[in-house]
Design a protein around this motif. Sequence first.
Motif, PDB file in Angstrom:
ATOM      1  N   VAL A  62     -12.256  47.024  73.310  1.00 33.92           N
ATOM      2  CA  VAL A  62     -10.932  47.481  73.737  1.00 33.92           C
ATOM      3  C   VAL A  62      -9.923  47.283  72.600  1.00 33.92           C
ATOM      4  O   VAL A  62      -9.042  48.104  72.373  1.00 33.92           O
ATOM      5  CB  VAL A  62     -10.494  46.732  75.007  1.00 33.92           C
ATOM      6  N   GLU A  63     -10.099  46.192  71.848  1.00 33.42           N
ATOM      7  CA  GLU A  63      -9.145  45.885  70.782  1.00 33.42           C
ATOM      8  C   GLU A  63      -9.342  46.740  69.538  1.00 33.42           C
ATOM      9  O   GLU A  63      -8.484  46.742  68.661  1.00 33.42           O
ATOM     10  CB  GLU A  63      -9.265  44.406  70.391  1.00 33.42           C
ATOM     11  N   PHE A  64     -10.469  47.451  69.474  1.00 38.84           N
ATOM     12  CA  PHE A  64     -10.819  48.136  68.228  1.00 38.84           C
ATOM     13  C   PHE A  64      -9.675  48.950  67.623  1.00 38.84           C
ATOM     14  O   PHE A  64      -9.326  48.770  66.450  1.00 38.84           O
ATOM     15  CB  PHE A  64     -12.075  48.997  68.421  1.00 38.84           C
ATOM     16  N   PRO A  65      -9.047  49.863  68.387  1.00 38.28           N
ATOM     17  CA  PRO A  65      -7.977  50.662  67.766  1.00 38.28           C
ATOM     18  C   PRO A  65      -6.815  49.802  67.277  1.00 38.28           C
ATOM     19  O   PRO A  65      -6.164  50.145  66.296  1.00 38.28           O
ATOM     20  CB  PRO A  65      -7.520  51.602  68.883  1.00 38.28           C
ATOM     21  N   LEU A  66      -6.582  48.673  67.962  1.00 41.68           N
ATOM     22  CA  LEU A  66      -5.491  47.789  67.547  1.00 41.68           C
ATOM     23  C   LEU A  66      -5.870  47.036  66.274  1.00 41.68           C
ATOM     24  O   LEU A  66      -5.033  46.824  65.399  1.00 41.68           O
ATOM     25  CB  LEU A  66      -5.167  46.804  68.676  1.00 41.68           C
ATOM     26  N   THR A  67      -7.158  46.645  66.184  1.00 40.49           N
ATOM     27  CA  THR A  67      -7.640  45.978  64.979  1.00 40.49           C
ATOM     28  C   THR A  67      -7.464  46.902  63.777  1.00 40.49           C
ATOM     29  O   THR A  67      -7.029  46.488  62.704  1.00 40.49           O
ATOM     30  CB  THR A  67      -9.143  45.629  65.126  1.00 40.49           C
ATOM     31  N   ILE A  68      -7.819  48.174  63.987  1.00 41.74           N
ATOM     32  CA  ILE A  68      -7.706  49.157  62.906  1.00 41.74           C
ATOM     33  C   ILE A  68      -6.262  49.277  62.451  1.00 41.74           C
ATOM     34  O   ILE A  68      -5.963  49.410  61.275  1.00 41.74           O
ATOM     35  CB  ILE A  68      -8.239  50.531  63.395  1.00 41.74           C
ATOM     36  N   ARG A  69      -5.327  49.196  63.415  1.00 40.62           N
ATOM     37  CA  ARG A  69      -3.909  49.310  63.060  1.00 40.62           C
ATOM     38  C   ARG A  69      -3.352  48.030  62.461  1.00 40.62           C
ATOM     39  O   ARG A  69      -2.190  47.976  62.072  1.00 40.62           O
ATOM     40  CB  ARG A  69      -3.101  49.633  64.314  1.00 40.62           C
ATOM     41  N   GLY A  70      -4.161  46.975  62.472  1.00 41.08           N
ATOM     42  CA  GLY A  70      -3.706  45.711  61.883  1.00 41.08           C
ATOM     43  C   GLY A  70      -2.827  44.890  62.806  1.00 41.08           C
ATOM     44  O   GLY A  70      -1.999  44.101  62.336  1.00 41.08           O
ATOM     45  N   ALA A  71      -2.984  45.065  64.127  1.00 46.13           N
ATOM     46  CA  ALA A  71      -2.200  44.249  65.061  1.00 46.13           C
ATOM     47  C   ALA A  71      -2.667  42.799  64.991  1.00 46.13           C
ATOM     48  O   ALA A  71      -3.819  42.530  64.673  1.00 46.13           O
ATOM     49  CB  ALA A  71      -2.376  44.790  66.480  1.00 46.13           C
ATOM     50  N   SER A  72      -1.758  41.891  65.289  1.00 42.46           N
ATOM     51  CA  SER A  72      -2.115  40.468  65.226  1.00 42.46           C
ATOM     52  C   SER A  72      -3.081  40.125  66.357  1.00 42.46           C
ATOM     53  O   SER A  72      -3.140  40.826  67.365  1.00 42.46           O
ATOM     54  CB  SER A  72      -0.863  39.610  65.353  1.00 42.46           C
ATOM     55  N   GLU A  73      -3.790  39.036  66.153  1.00 42.32           N
ATOM     56  CA  GLU A  73      -4.821  38.678  67.125  1.00 42.32           C
ATOM     57  C   GLU A  73      -4.245  38.451  68.519  1.00 42.32           C
ATOM     58  O   GLU A  73      -4.820  38.893  69.516  1.00 42.32           O
ATOM     59  CB  GLU A  73      -5.566  37.424  66.657  1.00 42.32           C
ATOM     60  N   SER A  74      -3.083  37.813  68.601  1.00 40.17           N
ATOM     61  CA  SER A  74      -2.511  37.523  69.924  1.00 40.17           C
ATOM     62  C   SER A  74      -2.045  38.809  70.599  1.00 40.17           C
ATOM     63  O   SER A  74      -2.226  38.989  71.795  1.00 40.17           O
ATOM     64  CB  SER A  74      -1.358  36.520  69.798  1.00 40.17           C
ATOM     65  N   ASP A  75      -1.448  39.733  69.807  1.00 41.71           N
ATOM     66  CA  ASP A  75      -1.028  41.024  70.372  1.00 41.71           C
ATOM     67  C   ASP A  75      -2.226  41.785  70.918  1.00 41.71           C
ATOM     68  O   ASP A  75      -2.182  42.356  72.012  1.00 41.71           O
ATOM     69  CB  ASP A  75      -0.368  41.905  69.293  1.00 41.71           C
ATOM     70  N   ARG A  76      -3.290  41.784  70.113  1.00 41.08           N
ATOM     71  CA  ARG A  76      -4.500  42.513  70.522  1.00 41.08           C
ATOM     72  C   ARG A  76      -5.022  41.963  71.827  1.00 41.08           C
ATOM     73  O   ARG A  76      -5.359  42.682  72.750  1.00 41.08           O
ATOM     74  CB  ARG A  76      -5.594  42.353  69.454  1.00 41.08           C
ATOM     75  N   ARG A  77      -5.074  40.640  71.892  1.00 39.87           N
ATOM     76  CA  ARG A  77      -5.643  39.996  73.057  1.00 39.87           C
ATOM     77  C   ARG A  77      -4.796  40.266  74.302  1.00 39.87           C
ATOM     78  O   ARG A  77      -5.337  40.598  75.367  1.00 39.87           O
ATOM     79  CB  ARG A  77      -5.727  38.491  72.791  1.00 39.87           C
ATOM     80  N   THR A  78      -3.485  40.193  74.137  1.00 38.46           N
ATOM     81  CA  THR A  78      -2.588  40.451  75.264  1.00 38.46           C
ATOM     82  C   THR A  78      -2.799  41.866  75.798  1.00 38.46           C
ATOM     83  O   THR A  78      -2.918  42.084  77.001  1.00 38.46           O
ATOM     84  CB  THR A  78      -1.114  40.312  74.807  1.00 38.46           C
ATOM     85  N   ARG A  79      -2.835  42.838  74.870  1.00 36.56           N
ATOM     86  CA  ARG A  79      -2.973  44.237  75.267  1.00 36.56           C
ATOM     87  C   ARG A  79      -4.330  44.472  75.939  1.00 36.56           C
ATOM     88  O   ARG A  79      -4.414  45.141  76.977  1.00 36.56           O
ATOM     89  CB  ARG A  79      -2.820  45.131  74.027  1.00 36.56           C
ATOM     90  N   ALA A  80      -5.392  43.927  75.349  1.00 37.38           N
ATOM     91  CA  ALA A  80      -6.725  44.100  75.918  1.00 37.38           C
ATOM     92  C   ALA A  80      -6.762  43.504  77.326  1.00 37.38           C
ATOM     93  O   ALA A  80      -7.330  44.089  78.249  1.00 37.38           O
ATOM     94  CB  ALA A  80      -7.767  43.432  75.030  1.00 37.38           C
ATOM     95  N   TRP A  81      -6.113  42.354  77.470  1.00 36.32           N
ATOM     96  CA  TRP A  81      -6.061  41.669  78.765  1.00 36.32           C
ATOM     97  C   TRP A  81      -5.383  42.564  79.802  1.00 36.32           C
ATOM     98  O   TRP A  81      -5.896  42.768  80.899  1.00 36.32           O
ATOM     99  CB  TRP A  81      -5.278  40.362  78.570  1.00 36.32           C
ATOM    100  N   GLU A  82      -4.230  43.151  79.401  1.00 34.59           N
ATOM    101  CA  GLU A  82      -3.485  44.062  80.288  1.00 34.59           C
ATOM    102  C   GLU A  82      -4.341  45.242  80.715  1.00 34.59           C
ATOM    103  O   GLU A  82      -4.397  45.613  81.884  1.00 34.59           O
ATOM    104  CB  GLU A  82      -2.290  44.664  79.535  1.00 34.59           C
TER     105      GLU A  82
END
Lengths: 295, 360
Positions: B101-121
């Motif tokens: 789920v975090e993959f597109p956010l990882t590619i964009r360089g989002a921070s780990e906590s942001d990624r996790r929050t969004r994936a959680w949502e």
Amino acid sequence: MSVRTPKKTREFGPGFFGALASSPFGLLMLFGFVAPLLCVVWFGFMPPKTFELLQVPTLQNYEVIFNQTYFKSILWSLGLAAVTVAILLVICYPLAFALAKIFKGGASFVTYAIATSLFVSENIRLFGWVIGFMKNGVVGGTLAKLLGVQVDSLLYNVPVIILGMVYVYLPFMLFPLTLGVKMVPDQVREAAFDLGANRWQVFKKIDLPLSMPGVLIGSLLVFVLSVGAISEAKILGGQKVVTIASDIESEFTYAQNWPLGSALSTLFIALTAIVVFFALGRFDLEKLLGKKSNE
Amino acid sequence: MDESAAPILEVASVTKRFGKFTAVNDVSFKIRDGEFFTLVGPSGSGKTTLLRILVGMEKPTTGELRLRGEIINDLPPNRRPTCMVFQSLALFPHMTVGKNVEFPLTIRGASESDRRTRAWELLKLLHLDPNRYYDKNVSQCSGGERQRVALARALAYDPEILFFDEPLSALDARLRKMLQKELKDIQRSTKKTFCYVTHSLEEAMVMSDRVAILRAGVIEQIGMPDEIYASPKNAFVAEFMGEVNLLDITALGGASATWDTGRKTVPLALPELPVPLEAGAKRKLLIRPESLRFLAAGEHAGNTVPVKILNEFSLGSRIQYHVEVCPGCTLTVERLREERTAAAAGVLGWELADSQVLES
């Protein structure tokens, strides 16, 4: 009687037939691999320059090894093997990708062409390189004739040894790698691309991890084969570099010191095993194949 | 759906040829902002090729794609603000649900906590308990769970348009129906534009605001599901809509025609047409199974025909009959269970207004 019958069939269950079917191979491994290996290990503890197995064990041979410069040949072998693996990975990955995903019908032609080179003995192929690279050989002679450039012998140096090893072990890297690349589903790669990844990110995050089983198997095959290589250094390197395999060979032949040769072999087998198991431990094949959770 | 909503994606005369084969032939349509648009067609209709063009995995041979007015023909998929849920889902097998789920956010360089929050949502939005699923490997998920992971991953990309290549086709009917409804709910709550491709018109009808029906690389009809159901443009669309009766008719001039059943011709009365058919014109007459009824003695209908009942299938409250007009020519009738007694008489009829004359 009626109670006994099912019991009997259970005695000859699949396990029994499995054991029966694998027994020829088991025996072969026992007498052809395990027994000689134990002999070699044991022989390494016999007094130097003796040919008897039933003597009091001693550590003399290992003392000799650690007091002399054998470590140099070991380092040469490990180093040459590592460089060969690295170069082959870089050369073979694109080719494996092309074979697995792009060439289609042409792939089998390239595969046969590369596999055919294995039909000719390695030594004969290496002597072919000697003729090519020696002074006034095919390369030097052609350059002299056409361009008037005088080239000295291109043989007997480290790069040419590596070139020889890369050439000889290429199929052992290429074929496992091709299988590895084939395991990466096209749609998974497309999905990563679609989700914003650029080519390099797709390679790093999708292709490489998913083809890792092929990368690992190819690397291990090439490493294990090239770490024990002897002909490349001898034929192309002309004893410029002494590998551990040729040290072992001379102990068993010229020097007639079987115990020392055995001790060297034992040490070297142990070293290779450590390197291989370390690599296998770092990359868990099961995990890479997604069969185990990442917990 | 607001009729005047601005188009988000405009497809203008797009054609795709593979050698001599034309997979998509001069197709034009607009997808409106925030709608659930479905491309539906049988296999080989060019719907997958069209979809691959829309997401950027194929380039159109001719024609233009305009996203909010800008031509995006040459934009590769990774630089388009759209993404796709694949038929195979194409989850990353070497990553956990969370990492997928975090993959597109990882590619964009989002921070780990942001990624996790969004994936959680997103996992919550898709009814996957993050505590259980975040660290789970995708290979351990069931078919339905994998669908949700794929959808969460696509939503994490935050696309302007989300494309679907019939991802539900591999699921069993019950789960598929459930996910169809959920998909529609998610589309409503996220207000995203969804473009769905499927071979099942039923699936298209359940979810879509508008449907485009594709045949052999050409759009046959485009409109709201009800519109298409009520007035299919031609026999292909009508047949694609489900089980219908299509009668081969030849006009005789005026409101009469003959029905060619293969063995014999049956005289029929036609419904009123804005422009009467010329004598000799060949058309199809569409009659839905539920518009056909069995007549009791003395009852009248616009057209009547004697039939023999071949088979009865129970559909729960209704019964479906296969009836034979003459050998080799059958009709399908669907009636309520209560009307069963009338069937015995073997006279079938329909009102003229319940039939439609269509081009074949």
